[in-house]
Motif scaffolding. Structure first.
Motif, PDB file in Angstrom:
ATOM      1  N   THR A 147     -44.947 118.093 100.037  1.00  0.00           N
ATOM      2  CA  THR A 147     -43.970 118.181 101.115  1.00  0.00           C
ATOM      3  C   THR A 147     -44.335 119.304 102.080  1.00  0.00           C
ATOM      4  N   ARG A 186     -47.233 118.258 104.219  1.00  0.00           N
ATOM      5  CA  ARG A 186     -46.825 117.283 105.239  1.00  0.00           C
ATOM      6  C   ARG A 186     -46.206 118.000 106.444  1.00  0.00           C
ATOM      7  N   ALA A 197     -49.091 119.611 108.410  1.00  0.00           N
ATOM      8  CA  ALA A 197     -50.154 118.690 108.825  1.00  0.00           C
ATOM      9  C   ALA A 197     -50.488 118.763 110.318  1.00  0.00           C
ATOM     10  N   LYS A 219     -53.534 112.476 105.464  1.00  0.00           N
ATOM     11  CA  LYS A 219     -52.751 111.699 104.503  1.00  0.00           C
ATOM     12  C   LYS A 219     -52.574 112.571 103.268  1.00  0.00           C
TER      13      LYS A 219
END
Length: 177
Positions: free
Chosen positions: A124, A127, A130, A150
């Motif tokens: 998390t 992400r 990112a 990804k």
């Protein structure tokens, strides 16, 4: 009626020094031709061309230069650069993130870098980081090299198939990631 023949221009007649110069030029051309033929025979006996005193394409190269030439000839610049990023991952993302997340693969066609984390909390967190990480990677590799990161969570437990399992059963299910 008599036909008159047009006068042909006469070749200049050489004498003395001019005649000697002309003979010298002809002798040099013949010697050059004989020398070239002899050189070709000699090279054929030795097994082909050899590198001489001047640099040419057959000379040995330092290992780094040879690898760079191979990468350029084969068009491997982007995969080699991404491989370098995977080796420098801790410097790019920091030691704490690198301890919990590691790059797995790079899809050159889709320009996707796949990263696996050791917990869902770190997945998390990565992400959320990112977009910043994509910008930092593109700054290092060149614009547009990585479009998407990804993020994968941790892998689930190994599936065990045994006598007491129903056919087609996935076991505990996919509760990880």
């Amino acid at each position: 009626m008599s036909e008159e023949q047009p006068e042909r221009p006469k070749a200049p007649e050489f004498s003395g020094v001019d005649l000697a110069r002309q003979a010298l030029v002809a002798a040099k051309e013949q010697a050059r031709a004989r020398g070239a033929a002899a050189q070709q025979k000699k090279q054929a006996r030795r097994g082909g061309l050899r590198s001489g005193a001047r640099a040419d394409g057959r000379d040995p190269l330092p290992l780094g230069a040879a690898i760079n030439r191979l990468i350029t000839e084969r068009g491997w610049e982007t995969p080699a650069a991404v491989g370098g990023v995977m080796g420098r991952w801790p410097q790019l993302v920091g030691p704490e993130v690198a301890q919990h997340c590691e790059p797995q693969k790079y899809d050159e066609d889709a320009r996707v870098l796949t990263v696996q984390c050791d917990s869902t909390a770190w997945a998390t967190q990565l992400r959320l980081l990112a977009p910043t990480l994509v910008a930092r990677l593109n700054e290092d590799l060149g614009h547009g090299t990585v479009k998407v990161i990804k993020v994968l969570g941790p892998g689930g437990p190994a599936r065990r198939y045994g006598a007491l399992r129903a056919p087609g059963s996935k076991g505990p299910g996919d509760t990880y990631g």
